[in-house]
Each structure stands twice: as C-alpha cells, then as structure tokens.
Design a protein around this motif. Structure first.
Motif, PDB file in Angstrom:
ATOM      1  N   ARG A 111     -13.286   1.244  -8.855  1.00 46.28           N
ATOM      2  CA  ARG A 111     -14.365   0.251  -8.882  1.00 46.28           C
ATOM      3  C   ARG A 111     -14.156  -0.820  -7.820  1.00 46.28           C
ATOM      4  NH1 ARG A 111     -13.565   0.156 -14.687  1.00 46.28           N
ATOM      5  NH2 ARG A 111     -14.951   1.683 -15.671  1.00 46.28           N
ATOM      6  N   ARG A 112     -12.909  -1.125  -7.503  1.00 51.61           N
ATOM      7  CA  ARG A 112     -12.654  -2.129  -6.465  1.00 51.61           C
ATOM      8  C   ARG A 112     -13.082  -1.622  -5.092  1.00 51.61           C
ATOM      9  NH1 ARG A 112      -7.519  -2.705  -8.884  1.00 51.61           N
ATOM     10  NH2 ARG A 112      -6.407  -2.246  -6.939  1.00 51.61           N
ATOM     11  N   LEU A 113     -13.204  -0.309  -4.963  1.00 51.15           N
ATOM     12  CA  LEU A 113     -13.652   0.273  -3.692  1.00 51.15           C
ATOM     13  C   LEU A 113     -15.151   0.577  -3.706  1.00 51.15           C
ATOM     14  CD1 LEU A 113     -10.762   2.872  -3.184  1.00 51.15           C
ATOM     15  CD2 LEU A 113     -10.912   0.539  -2.285  1.00 51.15           C
ATOM     16  N   GLY A 114     -15.813   0.311  -4.836  1.00 52.25           N
ATOM     17  CA  GLY A 114     -17.221   0.654  -4.954  1.00 52.25           C
ATOM     18  C   GLY A 114     -17.445   2.134  -5.170  1.00 52.25           C
ATOM     19  N   VAL A 115     -16.423   2.834  -5.688  1.00 54.31           N
ATOM     20  CA  VAL A 115     -16.519   4.277  -5.912  1.00 54.31           C
ATOM     21  C   VAL A 115     -17.092   4.542  -7.294  1.00 54.31           C
ATOM     22  CG1 VAL A 115     -15.227   6.435  -6.139  1.00 54.31           C
ATOM     23  CG2 VAL A 115     -14.584   4.768  -4.396  1.00 54.31           C
ATOM     24  N   ALA A 116     -18.193   5.288  -7.357  1.00 52.26           N
ATOM     25  CA  ALA A 116     -18.802   5.647  -8.637  1.00 52.26           C
ATOM     26  C   ALA A 116     -18.162   6.941  -9.132  1.00 52.26           C
ATOM     27  CB  ALA A 116     -20.309   5.827  -8.478  1.00 52.26           C
ATOM     28  N   SER A 117     -17.099   6.811  -9.918  1.00 53.88           N
ATOM     29  CA  SER A 117     -16.381   7.977 -10.437  1.00 53.88           C
ATOM     30  C   SER A 117     -16.412   7.961 -11.961  1.00 53.88           C
ATOM     31  CB  SER A 117     -14.931   7.968  -9.943  1.00 53.88           C
ATOM     32  OG  SER A 117     -14.268   6.787 -10.372  1.00 53.88           O
ATOM     33  N   VAL A 159      -7.371  -4.351  -2.223  1.00 53.69           N
ATOM     34  CA  VAL A 159      -8.217  -3.233  -1.797  1.00 53.69           C
ATOM     35  C   VAL A 159      -7.399  -2.174  -1.063  1.00 53.69           C
ATOM     36  CG1 VAL A 159     -10.137  -2.580  -0.292  1.00 53.69           C
ATOM     37  CG2 VAL A 159     -10.307  -4.633  -1.705  1.00 53.69           C
ATOM     38  N   ALA A 160      -6.492  -2.602  -0.196  1.00 51.80           N
ATOM     39  CA  ALA A 160      -5.656  -1.646   0.532  1.00 51.80           C
ATOM     40  C   ALA A 160      -4.796  -0.829  -0.428  1.00 51.80           C
ATOM     41  CB  ALA A 160      -4.769  -2.371   1.545  1.00 51.80           C
ATOM     42  N   ASP A 161      -4.331  -1.474  -1.494  1.00 51.01           N
ATOM     43  CA  ASP A 161      -3.534  -0.765  -2.500  1.00 51.01           C
ATOM     44  C   ASP A 161      -4.409   0.227  -3.271  1.00 51.01           C
ATOM     45  OD1 ASP A 161      -1.486  -2.425  -1.677  1.00 51.01           O
ATOM     46  OD2 ASP A 161      -1.804  -3.864  -3.294  1.00 51.01           O
ATOM     47  N   ALA A 162      -5.661  -0.158  -3.532  1.00 51.40           N
ATOM     48  CA  ALA A 162      -6.581   0.749  -4.231  1.00 51.40           C
ATOM     49  C   ALA A 162      -6.867   1.988  -3.386  1.00 51.40           C
ATOM     50  CB  ALA A 162      -7.887   0.011  -4.557  1.00 51.40           C
ATOM     51  N   GLU A 163      -7.086   1.782  -2.083  1.00 48.62           N
ATOM     52  CA  GLU A 163      -7.292   2.928  -1.186  1.00 48.62           C
ATOM     53  C   GLU A 163      -6.067   3.831  -1.174  1.00 48.62           C
ATOM     54  OE1 GLU A 163     -10.223   0.650   2.051  1.00 48.62           O
ATOM     55  OE2 GLU A 163      -8.111   1.011   2.504  1.00 48.62           O
ATOM     56  N   ALA A 164      -4.879   3.207  -1.125  1.00 50.25           N
ATOM     57  CA  ALA A 164      -3.636   3.973  -1.100  1.00 50.25           C
ATOM     58  C   ALA A 164      -3.448   4.758  -2.394  1.00 50.25           C
ATOM     59  CB  ALA A 164      -2.450   3.039  -0.871  1.00 50.25           C
ATOM     60  N   ALA A 165      -3.834   4.154  -3.519  1.00 48.45           N
ATOM     61  CA  ALA A 165      -3.701   4.841  -4.803  1.00 48.45           C
ATOM     62  C   ALA A 165      -4.585   6.075  -4.861  1.00 48.45           C
ATOM     63  CB  ALA A 165      -4.050   3.878  -5.946  1.00 48.45           C
ATOM     64  N   TRP A 166      -5.829   5.952  -4.410  1.00 56.82           N
ATOM     65  CA  TRP A 166      -6.720   7.112  -4.398  1.00 56.82           C
ATOM     66  C   TRP A 166      -6.229   8.169  -3.411  1.00 56.82           C
ATOM     67  CZ3 TRP A 166     -11.101   9.220  -6.598  1.00 56.82           C
ATOM     68  CH2 TRP A 166     -11.626   8.522  -7.685  1.00 56.82           C
ATOM     69  N   ALA A 221       0.833  -1.205   0.000  1.00 54.98           N
ATOM     70  CA  ALA A 221       0.000   0.000   0.000  1.00 54.98           C
ATOM     71  C   ALA A 221       0.868   1.256   0.000  1.00 54.98           C
ATOM     72  CB  ALA A 221      -0.933  -0.009   1.209  1.00 54.98           C
ATOM     73  N   ARG A 222       1.967   1.223   0.749  1.00 57.10           N
ATOM     74  CA  ARG A 222       2.880   2.374   0.759  1.00 57.10           C
ATOM     75  C   ARG A 222       3.464   2.600  -0.630  1.00 57.10           C
ATOM     76  NH1 ARG A 222       7.136   1.942   5.548  1.00 57.10           N
ATOM     77  NH2 ARG A 222       7.498   4.107   4.889  1.00 57.10           N
ATOM     78  N   LYS A 223       3.841   1.519  -1.311  1.00 59.12           N
ATOM     79  CA  LYS A 223       4.393   1.651  -2.658  1.00 59.12           C
ATOM     80  C   LYS A 223       3.331   2.160  -3.637  1.00 59.12           C
ATOM     81  CE  LYS A 223       7.915  -1.962  -2.162  1.00 59.12           C
ATOM     82  NZ  LYS A 223       8.384  -3.290  -2.626  1.00 59.12           N
ATOM     83  N   ALA A 224       2.074   1.695  -3.469  1.00 59.70           N
ATOM     84  CA  ALA A 224       0.992   2.135  -4.357  1.00 59.70           C
ATOM     85  C   ALA A 224       0.718   3.624  -4.185  1.00 59.70           C
ATOM     86  CB  ALA A 224      -0.281   1.331  -4.073  1.00 59.70           C
ATOM     87  N   GLU A 225       0.715   4.090  -2.919  1.00 57.47           N
ATOM     88  CA  GLU A 225       0.478   5.515  -2.675  1.00 57.47           C
ATOM     89  C   GLU A 225       1.607   6.358  -3.247  1.00 57.47           C
ATOM     90  OE1 GLU A 225       0.854   8.375   1.118  1.00 57.47           O
ATOM     91  OE2 GLU A 225      -0.722   6.855   1.357  1.00 57.47           O
ATOM     92  N   LEU A 226       2.841   5.931  -3.007  1.00 59.48           N
ATOM     93  CA  LEU A 226       4.001   6.675  -3.500  1.00 59.48           C
ATOM     94  C   LEU A 226       4.023   6.720  -5.023  1.00 59.48           C
ATOM     95  CD1 LEU A 226       6.742   8.052  -3.219  1.00 59.48           C
ATOM     96  CD2 LEU A 226       7.782   5.796  -2.928  1.00 59.48           C
ATOM     97  N   ALA A 227       3.785   5.579  -5.655  1.00 57.59           N
ATOM     98  CA  ALA A 227       3.809   5.533  -7.112  1.00 57.59           C
ATOM     99  C   ALA A 227       2.732   6.427  -7.716  1.00 57.59           C
ATOM    100  CB  ALA A 227       3.619   4.085  -7.586  1.00 57.59           C
ATOM    101  N   THR A 228       1.540   6.428  -7.116  1.00 61.65           N
ATOM    102  CA  THR A 228       0.450   7.253  -7.642  1.00 61.65           C
ATOM    103  C   THR A 228       0.731   8.734  -7.433  1.00 61.65           C
ATOM    104  OG1 THR A 228      -1.084   5.451  -7.086  1.00 61.65           O
ATOM    105  CG2 THR A 228      -2.042   7.584  -7.629  1.00 61.65           C
ATOM    106  N   MET A 229       1.305   9.088  -6.274  1.00 60.35           N
ATOM    107  CA  MET A 229       1.659  10.487  -6.042  1.00 60.35           C
ATOM    108  C   MET A 229       2.667  10.968  -7.077  1.00 60.35           C
ATOM    109  SD  MET A 229       1.935  10.925  -1.897  1.00 60.35           S
ATOM    110  CE  MET A 229       2.419  12.642  -2.052  1.00 60.35           C
ATOM    111  N   LEU A 230       3.688  10.158  -7.337  1.00 56.75           N
ATOM    112  CA  LEU A 230       4.690  10.555  -8.327  1.00 56.75           C
ATOM    113  C   LEU A 230       4.082  10.619  -9.730  1.00 56.75           C
ATOM    114  CD1 LEU A 230       7.790   8.493  -7.118  1.00 56.75           C
ATOM    115  CD2 LEU A 230       7.452  10.970  -6.937  1.00 56.75           C
ATOM    116  N   ARG A 231       3.161   9.712 -10.031  1.00 57.84           N
ATOM    117  CA  ARG A 231       2.537   9.703 -11.359  1.00 57.84           C
ATOM    118  C   ARG A 231       1.638  10.906 -11.563  1.00 57.84           C
ATOM    119  NH1 ARG A 231       1.996  10.271 -15.684  1.00 57.84           N
ATOM    120  NH2 ARG A 231       0.930   9.066 -17.297  1.00 57.84           N
ATOM    121  N   PHE A 232       0.867  11.300 -10.540  1.00 61.02           N
ATOM    122  CA  PHE A 232      -0.111  12.371 -10.705  1.00 61.02           C
ATOM    123  C   PHE A 232       0.486  13.761 -10.437  1.00 61.02           C
ATOM    124  CE2 PHE A 232      -2.952   8.991 -11.119  1.00 61.02           C
ATOM    125  CZ  PHE A 232      -4.196   9.462 -11.479  1.00 61.02           C
TER     126      PHE A 232
END
Length: 327
Positions: free
Chosen positions: A168-174, A124-131, A21-32
């Motif tokens: 979608r894995r979190l049930g988020v309608a975006s 799911v934890a990685d999906a939360e971290a990514a968002w 999850a830490r890697k997913a959050e970091l990677a998404t922050m750097l990507r966005f």
C-alpha cells in the motif's frame, strides 16, 4: 515461466545502495524462501530458490551485510518440478545470530509469523526492496492476457497480509488469497503490474512485457473486428436470400403486369441473390444508387402484395422460409 525467469534474472542484478533497503530485501527473501531448523540445539537457516543468480545474490548479501558465510546445494528437480533444479542456500554457523539480525525471530527467540518490524515500518525504498525480495524468493509472472497476474507465494497468512500492507505504501493494489491450500498475494491489473515491476527495477522486462501485452490486445481487437465483420456478412447474405425469394414470388404474382423499371430491379435481385444493393446498382443499366434499387424493389413488393390481397392468394412474405433467416 520464461517471463518469470527473465524478471528474476534482471532483479538479481539491480544495485541497492541504501543499507536499510538491502536489509529489507534480505530479510524478506529469507522469510519467503527460507525456513528455520533446529539441529543439535542450534538454528540452521535454509532458503530454497529457483535460479542460480538469485542464490548468488542472497549469499553475497548475507556475507556483505551481516558477515556470515553460507553454502549452496543444487537440488535436482523431481515430481512436478522435474527438469528444473533448485538452489538451497544454507547458513549453519551462527544461524541463530543471523535470524535475530534479519528479524526472523523476536527478542524471545520465537519465529516471526509476518514480516520483520523494520520491514513493515520502513520507508518507500524499504517497501520496494521487500517486494523485490518476495518476488525473487517465490514470485511468478504470467504472460499478459485476459488473466495476467503477478503472484507471490507466501509462507503464512500473516506474511501475505504484511506484504499487502507494505504494498500500500507503493500504491500497489494487491490482494491476499488462499489458493490450493497455500497463501498468495496477487496483482492482477495490467497497469498495476507495469508500475510495480518498474518500481522494483525490472525495466527491460517491463518493456518486453508491455510489447507482449500490446500484441495480445491488438490480436484480440483484430479477432473481434473479424468476427463482427463476419457476422455482418452472414446477416447481409441471409437478408439478400430472403429478399430474392420475396421478389421471385412478386414476379409470379404480377407476371409482366408491372412497370418495366420495377421488373428490371426485380430480375437483377433474382439473378444476383448474394449481391448487395450497391452491387445491384452497379450492374443495372443505367447505373443506379443502392437507394434507387432498394426503392424500386420495395415498390415492386408492395404492388405484388396488394395484388395478392385482392386475389386472396399468399403474398410475398409467404416465400420466406425459417431456414432463410436461421443464423
């Protein structure tokens, strides 16, 4: 802006223990928030953020997870961002290695257009971290109201679609949208925003946001009721004025040639043109119910209309002008 800053401040302090999850959050922050630059044949990673707490979290995660050092530069706001500073986190040494470790480039060294595979295929934890990482990088939250929204500015259409898929894995309608030439992911439903912020760890901000949302809904309901009551009062007043005009015409037609109890009700209507039937009943002697007052006035008008028909003169309806019925 105040709501956005509060959410980012709280999310920047959310503890994450799971390594993936830490890697997913970091990677998404750097990507966005980041960009890859080629300087002297070497990759340099830069990430532009809008709060110091988020910049500190990013630097700490880069050092703790991958062991790379970074530097931060404060950029004074200018133009549309006048008065708001930006924080530029830069990795110059081993930038290419960090890009590979975070999944920002593929095995051939080409930049990834969407999100890294380990983020898209994570749990799911990685999906939360990514968002969480996407919001910390380029998210915003508007005040609750008719057009409330949680919005993520994305670096590419592929990144927007990847974030929607992760949601979608979190049930988020975006939904992914192109707004003013930029790619964005939007969450507009109030309940969905509440659920998403809760999953990301912004519990205090959710309470504040819900309180504001509730106050806005209560205020809107009160305004609707007030407008409804005001419209009813105006409608009742117009009806009373029209009734008074008809009664005045009835008395002109009948003179004193009508039962006393009907004449009494008619005179009350003329003397108190703005009063309701219930108020007229309270003013009569003896006191009557509103139904009794309405019945007497109705019989008075019917008697006058019959007399007018017999005499061939205008009836009580002729006394009602269009202005009396205008809104």
């Amino acid at each position: 802006m105040a709501m956005t800053a509060a959410v980012k401040d709280e999310l920047s302090r959310v503890p994450v223990t799971r390594p993936s999850a830490r890697k997913a959050e970091l990677a998404t922050m750097l990507r966005f928030a980041g960009a890859l630059h080629l300087v002297g044949g070497h990759i340099v990673i830069e990430a532009e953020l809008d709060t110091g707490s988020v910049a500190r979290r990013l630097r700490k995660e880069i050092a703790d997870i991958f062991g790379h050092g970074s530097e931060v530069q404060i950029v004074a706001g200018g133009g549309l961002r006048k008065g708001s500073s930006r924080y530029l986190v830069r990795v110059t040494k081993d930038g290419e290695r960090l890009a590979r470790q975070a999944g920002l480039v593929d095995l051939r060294g080409r930049p990834v257009k969407g999100l890294p595979h380990h983020v898209v295929a994570g749990g799911v934890a990685d999906a939360e971290a990514a968002w969480r990482g996407a919001f910390l990088a380029h998210g915003s939250l508007t005040e609750p109201g008719r057009s409330c929204s949680l919005e993520i500015t994305c670096p590419s259409p592929e990144a927007a679609l990847a974030l929607v898929g992760v949601g979608r894995r979190l049930g988020v309608a975006s939904k992914a949208r192109e707004v003013r030439g930029g790619d964005r992911v939007l969450v507009r439903d109030g309940d969905a925003i509440h659920a998403l912020l809760t999953r990301l760890g912004a519990h205090e901000s959710v309470i504040d946001w819900e309180e504001r949302r509730m106050r806005r809904e209560v205020r809107a309901t009160a305004n609707r009721l007030a407008n409804f009551d005001d419209a009813n009062l105006r409608r009742s007043a117009r009806a009373a004025v029209a009734a008074g005009a008809r009664v005045q015409r009835a008395l002109e037609i009948l003179g004193d040639d009508a039962p006393d109890h009907l004449l009494q009700a008619g005179r009350l209507r003329i003397e108190h043109t703005q009063a309701s039937l219930e108020e007229l009943g309270a003013l009569s002697d003896p006191v009557m119910t509103k139904d009794a007052v309405a019945g007497r006035i109705r019989r008075l008008l019917a008697l006058a209309d019959k007399r007018a028909q017999d005499l061939g003169i205008p009836d009580t309806e002729s006394a009602v002008t269009p202005e009396m019925l205008a809104p």
